[in-house]
Design an enzyme around this catalytic site. Structure first.
Site, mmCIF file in Angstrom:
data_model
loop_
_atom_site.group_PDB
_atom_site.id
_atom_site.type_symbol
_atom_site.label_atom_id
_atom_site.label_comp_id
_atom_site.label_asym_id
_atom_site.label_seq_id
_atom_site.Cartn_x
_atom_site.Cartn_y
_atom_site.Cartn_z
ATOM 1 N N GLU A 166 16.005 72.530 69.000
ATOM 2 C CA GLU A 166 15.790 72.244 70.419
ATOM 3 C C GLU A 166 16.610 71.049 70.903
ATOM 4 O O GLU A 166 16.382 70.535 71.995
ATOM 5 C CB GLU A 166 14.299 72.034 70.712
ATOM 6 N N ARG A 168 0.893 75.442 68.809
ATOM 7 C CA ARG A 168 1.005 74.041 69.209
ATOM 8 C C ARG A 168 -0.277 73.314 68.808
ATOM 9 O O ARG A 168 -1.366 73.683 69.250
ATOM 10 C CB ARG A 168 1.207 73.938 70.723
ATOM 11 N N ARG A 222 3.264 74.407 64.250
ATOM 12 C CA ARG A 222 4.172 73.291 64.528
ATOM 13 C C ARG A 222 3.420 71.974 64.344
ATOM 14 O O ARG A 222 2.324 71.801 64.880
ATOM 15 C CB ARG A 222 4.706 73.381 65.960
ATOM 16 N N ASP A 234 13.574 72.660 75.756
ATOM 17 C CA ASP A 234 14.205 71.366 75.506
ATOM 18 C C ASP A 234 15.700 71.500 75.252
ATOM 19 O O ASP A 234 16.483 70.635 75.653
ATOM 20 C CB ASP A 234 13.539 70.661 74.327
#
Length: 588
Positions: free
Chosen positions: A436, A300, A336, A460
């Site tokens: 997601e 992340r 990501r 999500d």
């Protein structure tokens, strides 16, 4: 009588100890200057306090770097940015002293309140940390200005558990590492600075406990369960005995992981999957490796953007991505791209962060495609760092194939520019998409043509598919990973990907929960990605089952009508083995 509290576990482990109640520092502030002190004297006092604060922060940075607490040092680097920016804090204070004839401390308080008020409308975890940074710097200046130091977390003669409403970075920086065996706070999140410090120091911690500091006094006995977020104040003899047993079991369990670290995640009949790690901050890189991660399945990048006042440069991002690439080479690292929005905001990117429904608003890939200049800098940094290892780029929150096509066009533009400038980069970097949203899962056959891999973000996906706000306690019981709709979306995504020869990973919480492991293997999942600390446990589950057994379990699960039926089936078939591994399936 004992009292139980439930919070957010941010650093694993179990400790039992005596409470040290840490109280918030409250400076005494005069509004107007004394007649004996002139305005310019107030200015000089303030400037002297700023210089002292600067020296203290530099010392904290040096100390944390010396002890290899890089993420802690980064926090104080941010504090130095706040202090060194004349237009942000110091100039405003001096201007108020002169224009309104205020004392230095009163002017400082007014400026701090003005700066932090912008964070009030959007109370997200990351914005609270920005507010914490500003207040902590201000608190240090107050102390030096008034020559009044806050309570210390040093000099303890016995082991203590610190209990506080909140802990600022400057509090934890001077914490006695040998005597503080754990801490709990009323406020905080997994990414709060106190959580980062706890993980760096490797001491159990639970945050977000509401008002625990109001229900406790110095000298009370306290139990912290940093695995499950449970805290017990003044436990009974039976509770102490029970948690002492858990503490010893945790130590034994962690020690047994050494033997699992280098073993493959292979079923008893030879089917092998990859176990990767999710990381958010640099401190987690080596921790994940020590737990046996075969790479990073989700890096992340938001932390680079959120823990600061300005946006990171391409050079800064490149250096961070290069470091993780080098550490993990030749293992893969999936980076990501920026997933800002939803519950995470960068004020310099969002003119109106208080969106009526941020989870359905301008976030993730939508934000990147709107701010192409920022997106290009990140992609350029990733491509350049790719030559130092095995990096892959992953696009978050995809809902439409057009988003993937446009992102690939921008990636190509960045590659062309680097090539033109003679800068080396990874010419063959793989690109993936996060699944997601229901629309992405239902069009996985179309998306698979445009990408090299998928990663299913179940947090999500479940939220959107079941119309559940996972942070709303009133509907939290409806958040069901075993819901037939979720199992079918996962299954169809995997089938579509495999038809195109694409592998499928999962980086949501389902991947980290042993209750779901066998079903996911039976559905055909290729890779699991999770927090490093749970890797050995999931690996143990995989090594205790067979692929034949997992497929049979998944086939039966897909035919059931309710989530509770699936859960009962799994517990009936695998419960005993999971209990042997984790003590109890509910605690896993």
């Amino acid at each position: 009588m004992s009292k139980r509290f439930k919070g957010i576990p941010v650093s694993p482990g179990v400790v039992i100890g005596k409470v040290y109640l840490f109280e918030t520092y409250k400076p005494r502030i005069r509004r107007q200057t004394d007649r004996t002190r002139r305005i310019e004297e107030e200015v000089k006092l303030f400037e002297s306090a700023v210089r002292e604060t600067h020296q203290e922060i530099e010392k904290d940075i040096e100390e944390n770097k010396k002890n290899a607490y890089k993420e802690c040092a980064d926090i104080f680097e941010t504090h130095l940015l706040i202090l060194n920016d004349p237009d942000y804090l110091t100039t405003k204070v001096i201007d108020k002293i002169r224009r309104r004839r205020m004392t230095a401390e009163y002017a400082l308080r007014e400026v701090l309140e003005g700066l932090t008020s912008k964070f009030i409308p959007v109370k997200t975890a990351h914005l609270r940390e920005k507010e914490t940074d500003i207040r902590d710097v201000g608190q240090r200046i107050f102390e030096n200005l008034l020559n009044s130091k806050r309570a210390s977390l040093m000099g303890f003669e016995e082991d203590v558990v610190v209990v506080a409403h909140s802990l600022a970075p400057s509090d934890t920086a001077q914490m006695c590492k040998e005597r503080v065996i754990g801490f709990v706070t009323d406020v905080g999140s997994r990414t709060s600075h106190s959580a980062i410090m706890a993980r760096a120091l490797e001491i159990p911690a639970v945050v977000g406990l509401g008002d625990i500091s109001a229900h406790i006094k110095r000298g009370d006995t306290i139990i912290i369960d940093g695995l499950h977020g449970e805290v017990i104040v003044n436990p009974t003899k039976e509770e102490i005995a029970s948690y002492e047993k858990k503490r010893q079991e945790y130590f034994s369990f962690m020690a047994s992981f050494d033997s699992l670290r280098d073993l493959p995640a292979r079923t008893q009949d030879g089917y092998q999957v990859k176990i990767m790690a999710n990381i958010e901050i640099q401190e987690e890189i080596r921790h994940a490796r020590s737990h046996g991660a075969e790479g990073i399945g989700l890096y992340r990048t938001e932390f680079l953007f959120l823990n600061r006042l300005n946006l990171p440069s391409e050079k800064e991002q490149f250096e961070v991505y290069r470091e993780v690439a080098q550490i993990y080479a030749p293992y893969p690292v999936v980076i990501r791209t920026l997933d800002i929005g939803g519950d995470k905001f960068v004020l310099s990117l969002l003119e109106n962060p208080d969106e009526p429904n941020p989870f359905l608003g301008l976030r993730a890939i939508r934000l990147s495609l709107e701010h192409v200049d920022i997106f290009k800098k990140q992609l350029s940094a990733i491509l350049r760092a790719g030559v130092y290892g095995n990096l892959k780029v992953m696009l978050p929150m995809i809902t439409d194939i057009g988003e993937v096509i446009r992102a690939k066009e921008i990636l190509q533009e960045v590659a062309d520019d680097l090539r033109k400038r003679g800068i080396s980069f990874d010419e063959d970097m793989e690109i993936g998409a996060m699944i997601e949203t229901p629309s992405a899962a239902l069009t996985a056959d179309l998306l698979a043509k445009e990408v090299n891999f998928f990663s299913i973000g179940t947090n999500d996906l479940i939220q959107y598919a079941l119309a559940i706000d996972r942070s709303n306690e009133r509907v939290a019981h409806l958040y069901k990973p075993f819901h037939p709709a979720i199992l079918r979306l996962i299954h169809s995504t995997i089938i579509a990907a495999h038809r195109w020869g694409r592998r499928v990973a999962m980086c949501g919480e389902m991947a980290a929960n042993p209750l779901f492991t066998a079903v996911l293997i039976g559905l055909g999942l290729d890779e699991f990605s999770m927090s490093g600390v749970v890797i050995p446990g999931i690996k143990e589950v995989i090594r205790s089952i067979s692929l034949v057994e997992a497929k049979d379990l998944a086939d039966k699960a897909l035919k059931l009508e309710r989530a509770d039926q699936v859960e009962s089936l799994v517990k009936e078939r695998l419960g005993k083995r999971l209990e042997n591994i984790f003590g109890a399936i509910e605690e896993a």
